[in-house]
Design a protein around this motif. Structure first.
Motif, short mmCIF file in Angstrom:
data_model
loop_
_atom_site.label_atom_id
_atom_site.label_comp_id
_atom_site.label_asym_id
_atom_site.label_seq_id
_atom_site.Cartn_x
_atom_site.Cartn_y
_atom_site.Cartn_z
N PRO A 57 26.30 -42.27 28.77
CA PRO A 57 27.48 -43.44 28.77
C PRO A 57 28.88 -43.08 28.15
N ILE A 58 29.75 -43.42 29.07
CA ILE A 58 31.42 -43.21 28.59
C ILE A 58 31.88 -44.59 27.80
N ILE A 59 32.33 -44.73 26.71
CA ILE A 59 32.93 -45.82 26.25
C ILE A 59 34.43 -45.74 26.48
N TYR A 60 35.03 -46.41 27.36
CA TYR A 60 36.44 -46.79 27.49
C TYR A 60 36.94 -47.69 26.50
N VAL A 61 38.04 -47.36 25.68
CA VAL A 61 38.69 -48.16 25.09
C VAL A 61 40.19 -48.17 25.35
N TYR A 62 40.85 -49.39 25.43
CA TYR A 62 42.22 -49.54 25.63
C TYR A 62 42.99 -50.45 24.56
N VAL A 63 43.94 -49.62 23.87
CA VAL A 63 44.84 -50.02 22.89
C VAL A 63 45.63 -51.12 23.51
N GLU A 64 46.00 -52.22 23.18
CA GLU A 64 46.82 -53.14 23.69
C GLU A 64 48.34 -53.02 23.38
N GLN A 65 48.55 -52.75 22.24
CA GLN A 65 49.94 -52.79 21.64
C GLN A 65 50.45 -51.16 21.66
N ASP A 66 51.70 -51.03 21.86
CA ASP A 66 52.34 -49.74 21.92
C ASP A 66 53.00 -49.25 20.63
N TRP A 69 52.71 -43.01 18.04
CA TRP A 69 51.58 -41.93 17.56
C TRP A 69 50.58 -42.64 16.87
N GLY A 70 50.02 -43.35 17.48
CA GLY A 70 48.84 -44.28 16.86
C GLY A 70 47.55 -43.41 16.55
N TYR A 71 47.61 -42.25 16.39
CA TYR A 71 46.52 -41.26 16.14
C TYR A 71 45.34 -41.81 15.01
N ASN A 72 46.13 -42.39 13.72
CA ASN A 72 45.25 -42.58 12.84
C ASN A 72 44.31 -44.06 13.37
N MET A 73 45.25 -44.96 13.96
CA MET A 73 44.42 -46.07 14.49
C MET A 73 43.21 -45.64 15.77
N VAL A 74 43.66 -44.91 16.62
CA VAL A 74 42.87 -44.62 17.33
C VAL A 74 41.42 -44.04 16.98
N LYS A 160 37.00 -44.17 3.49
CA LYS A 160 37.82 -45.36 4.10
C LYS A 160 38.48 -45.48 5.29
N GLY A 161 38.04 -44.38 6.16
CA GLY A 161 39.07 -44.42 7.54
C GLY A 161 40.24 -43.68 7.31
N GLN A 162 41.09 -44.07 8.09
CA GLN A 162 42.56 -43.52 8.13
C GLN A 162 43.58 -44.80 7.88
N ASP A 163 44.45 -44.77 7.19
CA ASP A 163 45.58 -45.61 6.84
C ASP A 163 46.70 -45.76 8.01
N GLU A 164 46.59 -46.93 8.83
CA GLU A 164 47.23 -47.01 9.77
C GLU A 164 48.94 -47.42 9.66
N ARG A 165 49.11 -47.54 8.24
CA ARG A 165 50.62 -47.85 7.90
C ARG A 165 51.18 -46.54 8.08
N LEU A 235 42.60 -50.84 11.35
CA LEU A 235 42.50 -51.52 12.77
C LEU A 235 43.58 -52.81 12.79
N ASN A 236 45.00 -52.28 12.80
CA ASN A 236 46.10 -52.93 12.85
C ASN A 236 46.53 -53.22 14.24
N CYS A 237 45.44 -53.68 15.04
CA CYS A 237 46.02 -53.73 16.61
C CYS A 237 44.93 -54.33 17.31
N THR A 238 44.82 -54.75 18.36
CA THR A 238 43.67 -55.26 19.16
C THR A 238 43.62 -54.24 20.45
N TYR A 239 42.20 -54.53 21.01
CA TYR A 239 41.75 -53.41 22.03
C TYR A 239 40.69 -54.18 22.83
#
Length: 248
Positions: A57-66, A69-74, A160-165, A235-239
């Motif tokens: 399986p390939i899970i395809y995710v699309y981030v809705e906000q532009d 450099w959202g690497y942390n978030m992704v 604790k993941g990556q800080d998206e700020r 996770l300061n975004c929607t996807y």
């Protein structure tokens, strides 16, 4: 047997991303899933992935906000939708050698104290990337990439993941991750075989963003810090996401 999730953050270089996924699916140890997170890039990536022969399986995710450099978030998103006990975090321009997953998982199985496996890198010029894998030749070897590695799921949770700020600060995540893992957790790492690091117009130097003065300050602070830096901002975004099921 440990379940392996491959996570590939993607932006703009869709031809390279699709080729990368195709090469992952020829590994001596197949991943249990491949997660491609499109960081608000051209939506055509989904259709390109659909054309692949997919044995997993390939899970395809699309981030809705532009978000610049959202690497942390992704990486956070890819982790949260993954199911693996082991996560392979891979840049688009870093392709695993055929036995990279097999060797990394063997280390984890033999040593429960190892939390992350790093890989040496061989430089592959972008022109050679267009050739069949069997014709790739190494221009020279370089050290391990801080982020491109295999890690146990619990390591990411402990960190604790990556800080998206700090999205928008190129290179910040690698410095912060390295600092927290080594200075705070003091977790055990190992080093094995290699990934291909693709150099050229569309390879590793092709997306240089430079280092702003504030980013340089982050680097200095992290290299000297003895405390947790940034425990918030996830996770300061929607996807949206969907599963592209195997077709072979």
């Amino acid at each position: 047997m440990a379940k392996l999730s491959v996570l590939i953050p993607a932006y703009r270089r869709h031809d390279m991303t699709v080729r990368h996924v195709a090469e992952c699916l020829k590994s001596t140890r197949l991943p249990d899933e491949v997660i491609v997170v499109n960081d608000h890039g051209d939506t055509g990536l989904r259709d390109m992935l659909l054309k692949l022969q997919r044995s997993v399986p390939i899970i395809y995710v699309y981030v809705e906000q532009d978000i610049t450099w959202g690497y942390n978030m992704v990486c956070n998103i890819g982790f949260w939708v993954s199911r693996g006990d082991i996560i392979a975090l891979e840049d688009t321009d870093h392709v695993p050698s055929r036995d990279a997953y097999e060797n990394g998982l063997k280390i984890f199985a033999e040593d429960p104290e190892v939390m992350r496996v790093k890989y040496r890198r061989h430089i592959l010029q972008i022109g050679d990337f267009q050739k069949p894998y069997e014709e790739w030749t190494s221009r020279k070897g370089i050290g391990a990439n801080q982020m491109v590695s295999l890690f146990r799921r619990e390591l990411y949770i402990l960190l604790k993941g990556q800080d998206e700020r700090f999205c928008g600060q190129y290179g910040y995540m690698a410095s912060d991750f390295f600092n927290r893992e080594n200075n705070m957790l003091k977790s055990k790492t190992a080093l094995t075989t290699f990934y291909w690091a693709i150099f050229g117009v569309e390879g590793e130097p092709g997306l240089k963003r430079g280092m702003s003065p504030v980013n340089r300050r982050f680097y200095r602070e992290n290299s000297m810090a003895k405390t947790w830096q940034h425990p918030q901002g996830v996770l300061n975004c929607t996807y949206t996401f969907e599963c592209l099921k195997p077709n072979i």
